[in-house]
Design an enzyme around this catalytic site. Structure first.
Site, PDB file in Angstrom:
ATOM      1  N   ASP A 171       0.857  -1.188   0.000  1.00 48.26           N
ATOM      2  CA  ASP A 171       0.000   0.000   0.000  1.00 48.26           C
ATOM      3  C   ASP A 171       0.893   1.237   0.000  1.00 48.26           C
ATOM      4  O   ASP A 171       1.724   1.411   0.886  1.00 48.26           O
ATOM      5  CB  ASP A 171      -0.904  -0.010   1.235  1.00 48.26           C
ATOM      6  CG  ASP A 171      -1.981   1.067   1.167  1.00 48.26           C
ATOM      7  OD1 ASP A 171      -3.170   0.736   1.312  1.00 48.26           O
ATOM      8  OD2 ASP A 171      -1.631   2.250   0.975  1.00 48.26           O
TER       9      ASP A 171
ATOM     10  N   ASP B 106      -3.466   2.384  -5.530  1.00 41.11           N
ATOM     11  CA  ASP B 106      -2.227   2.380  -4.735  1.00 41.11           C
ATOM     12  C   ASP B 106      -2.050   1.132  -3.882  1.00 41.11           C
ATOM     13  O   ASP B 106      -1.252   1.124  -2.952  1.00 41.11           O
ATOM     14  CB  ASP B 106      -2.165   3.643  -3.861  1.00 41.11           C
ATOM     15  CG  ASP B 106      -2.765   3.454  -2.478  1.00 41.11           C
ATOM     16  OD1 ASP B 106      -3.807   2.775  -2.372  1.00 41.11           O
ATOM     17  OD2 ASP B 106      -2.197   3.975  -1.515  1.00 41.11           O
ATOM     18  N   GLU B 107      -2.779   0.073  -4.203  1.00 46.35           N
ATOM     19  CA  GLU B 107      -2.811  -1.061  -3.282  1.00 46.35           C
ATOM     20  C   GLU B 107      -2.977  -2.369  -4.042  1.00 46.35           C
ATOM     21  O   GLU B 107      -3.804  -2.460  -4.940  1.00 46.35           O
ATOM     22  CB  GLU B 107      -4.007  -0.842  -2.352  1.00 46.35           C
ATOM     23  CG  GLU B 107      -4.163  -1.782  -1.246  1.00 46.35           C
ATOM     24  CD  GLU B 107      -5.473  -1.525  -0.505  1.00 46.35           C
ATOM     25  OE1 GLU B 107      -5.792  -2.327   0.353  1.00 46.35           O
ATOM     26  OE2 GLU B 107      -6.176  -0.551  -0.813  1.00 46.35           O
TER      27      GLU B 107
HETATM   28  P1  TTP Z   1      -5.141   5.033   1.042  1.00 46.48           P
HETATM   29  O1  TTP Z   1      -4.132   3.999   0.743  1.00 46.48           O
HETATM   30  O2  TTP Z   1      -6.282   4.678   1.931  1.00 46.48           O
HETATM   31  O3  TTP Z   1      -4.460   6.285   1.700  1.00 46.48           O
HETATM   32  P2  TTP Z   1      -3.062   6.942   1.386  1.00 46.48           P
HETATM   33  O4  TTP Z   1      -2.281   6.150   0.409  1.00 46.48           O
HETATM   34  O5  TTP Z   1      -3.305   8.362   0.986  1.00 46.48           O
HETATM   35  O6  TTP Z   1      -2.351   6.943   2.786  1.00 46.48           O
HETATM   36  P3  TTP Z   1      -1.773   5.695   3.598  1.00 46.48           P
HETATM   37  O7  TTP Z   1      -1.992   4.492   2.742  1.00 46.48           O
HETATM   38  O8  TTP Z   1      -0.303   6.009   3.762  1.00 46.48           O
HETATM   39  O9  TTP Z   1      -2.497   5.676   4.882  1.00 46.48           O
HETATM   40  O10 TTP Z   1      -5.764   5.579  -0.302  1.00 46.48           O
HETATM   41  C1  TTP Z   1      -5.019   5.718  -1.489  1.00 46.48           C
HETATM   42  C2  TTP Z   1      -5.453   6.943  -2.259  1.00 46.48           C
HETATM   43  O11 TTP Z   1      -6.852   6.875  -2.545  1.00 46.48           O
HETATM   44  C3  TTP Z   1      -5.249   8.227  -1.499  1.00 46.48           C
HETATM   45  O12 TTP Z   1      -3.962   8.771  -1.672  1.00 46.48           O
HETATM   46  C4  TTP Z   1      -6.317   9.109  -2.055  1.00 46.48           C
HETATM   47  C5  TTP Z   1      -7.426   8.181  -2.472  1.00 46.48           C
HETATM   48  N1  TTP Z   1      -8.504   8.219  -1.473  1.00 46.48           N
HETATM   49  C6  TTP Z   1      -9.592   9.057  -1.705  1.00 46.48           C
HETATM   50  O13 TTP Z   1      -9.690   9.700  -2.748  1.00 46.48           O
HETATM   51  N2  TTP Z   1     -10.556   9.156  -0.744  1.00 46.48           N
HETATM   52  C7  TTP Z   1     -10.488   8.475   0.431  1.00 46.48           C
HETATM   53  O14 TTP Z   1     -11.370   8.601   1.283  1.00 46.48           O
HETATM   54  C8  TTP Z   1      -9.364   7.607   0.654  1.00 46.48           C
HETATM   55  C9  TTP Z   1      -9.256   6.827   1.926  1.00 46.48           C
HETATM   56  C10 TTP Z   1      -8.409   7.513  -0.322  1.00 46.48           C
HETATM   57 MG    MG Z   2      -2.071   4.103   0.617  1.00 48.31          MG
END
Ligand code: TTP
Ligand code: MG
Length: 399
Positions: free
Chosen positions: A17, A111-112
């Protein structure tokens, strides 16, 4: 030690992630932002935070928060409108790296992803080595950092990637599964949400360890048909395969019930849960589906599928659920007393949903359906899986 492990404990699953993904891409493209509080999201009056850099999180800013509140908490942050095209580009770079390690890559969002690297172990020596290599390649090739979880199944790998963010690397030893899981709150179990958690709490079950040690007969009134499923998770057992997504085929979800099920409301609740899962995966991949399929298996292993095309492509939970329900009801009319062993729904005829930003084009889905889906997705993404679900999904059989 390896000799004592069952086959499913010998798998090596990686969950990757990216850290603060959208914000990190912004920092990459504008070096002056590095280390600064950066908030990416809708800048209009009704905008919400998509993500915040770790520097901004220190001020309490987080995903899905109204932008106004973020600005009050952290007035000095840089506020940036999402550039989806750019995030897709960086995402494609990251996924290209994944495929250098294994063809078994299951993307969950931009991103995952899950990677099954069982067959690559010999080449890289150990799971930990693969984890380190993946992180290093991502950093080298894309300039971004990722958190990585390694375990013998998806459930554990995903939890592991989350606990040492950012830039984390956590390996769950098969012999340390209980030590790893037991202290965690039950909310970490996929599907235990705001409604179910208090009911478990009332039984004195707050942690995964407590749930693991609770007798199934005690869990059933609260968790119903899924009691066995949750108890397996609490024991760290999860046999789901990594399913490489072929963006052009189909997405589906099905369950085999612990005990055959004949009650219509419960079956519909399950169908809705599946529609949620399927439509969420469509949206995460920015796809629309044109056909809905329902699959039903009776206790004699007789399996039927029923499918129908929609008037126009959709990825809305409500639209897909309505069609699945209609298909199910039609079958049910002539099989009112038949118990069901397996119930599933899926979609085919997948196509690109386009930019997914504002245009509704000839979509079937109403704006409000889309809005609801977006809110659900943002919360569910944040908390892993099925944290909130539509009302009916929460309906459980009374003891
Ligand atoms: P996440 O992997 O949940 O969050 P992140 O990568 O920003 O942070 P981390 O993993 O380090 O905790 O989500 C990935 C992307 O998806 C995030 O950068 C932006 C998008 N996203 C949204 O648009 N709305 C949301 O509510 C969430 C959770 C994520
Ligand atoms: Mg993330």
């Amino acid at each position: 030690m390896g000799d004592f492990l069952t086959d499913s404990e010998k798998r090596a699953i990686v969950h990757v992630d990216m850290d603060a993904f959208y914000a990190s891409v912004e920092c990459l493209d504008d070096r002056s932002l590095t280390g600064q509080p950066v908030v990416v999201g809708g800048l209009g009056s009704r905008g919400v935070v998509a993500t915040a850099s770790y520097a901004a999180r220190k001020f309490g800013v987080h995903s899905a928060m109204p932008m106004g509140r973020a600005r009050r908490l952290c007035p000095s942050a840089h506020y940036i409108k999402p550039r989806m095209q750019r995030y897709r580009e960086k995402s494609a770079e990251v996924f290209t790296i994944f495929r250098d390690f294994t063809p078994l890559v299951e993307g969950l969002s931009l991103d995952e992803a899950f990677l099954d690297v069982s067959a690559s172990l010999k080449l890289f020596g150990s799971p930990e080595n693969i984890g380190r290599e993946i992180k290093q390649r991502i950093r080298q090739d894309t300039g971004l950092t990722a958190s990585v979880g390694l375990a013998h199944n998806k459930f554990l790998a995903k939890l592991a990637s989350d606990i040492r963010k950012p830039d984390g690397l956590v390996l769950v030893d098969p012999e340390q599964v209980h030590a790893f899981l037991d202290p965690m709150p039950i909310s970490r179990l996929w599907g235990i949400g705001k409604r179910t958690a208090p009911k478990l709490k009332a039984l004195g079950i707050l942690t995964i360890g407590q749930l693991r040690r609770t007798d199934l007969s005690v869990l059933r009134p609260v968790l119903g048909n899924r009691s066995g499923h949750y108890q397996r998770l609490a024991n760290g057992i999860d046999d789901r395969e990594v399913e490489p997504v072929r963006p052009d085929k189909s997405i589906s979800h099905e369950v085999t019930f612990d005990t055959d099920l004949a009650e219509r409301p419960e079956l519909l609740a399950e169908l809705q849960r599946q529609a949620e899962s399927v439509s969420r995966r469509l949206r995460a991949q920015r796809l629309m589906a044109s056909t809905v399929v329902v699959k039903i298996r009776d206790p004699g292993f007789h399996t039927v599928t029923r499918s129908r095309s929609l008037r126009a492509g959709s990825n809305s939970t409500q639209t897909l659920y309505r069609m699945a329900r209609a298909l199910f009801e039609k079958w049910h009319e002539s099989h009112k007393t038949t118990a069901i062993r397996l119930l599933g729904m899926g979609v085919t005829g997948l196509e690109d949903a386009g930019s997914g930003d504002h245009d509704t084009g000839d979509r079937l889905d109403s704006n409000s359906d889309q809005q609801i889906d977006r809110v659900f997705d943002s919360i569910n993404q944040r908390y892993g899986d099925a944290k909130i679900v539509h009302g009916q999904t929460l309906r459980r059989k009374k003891p």
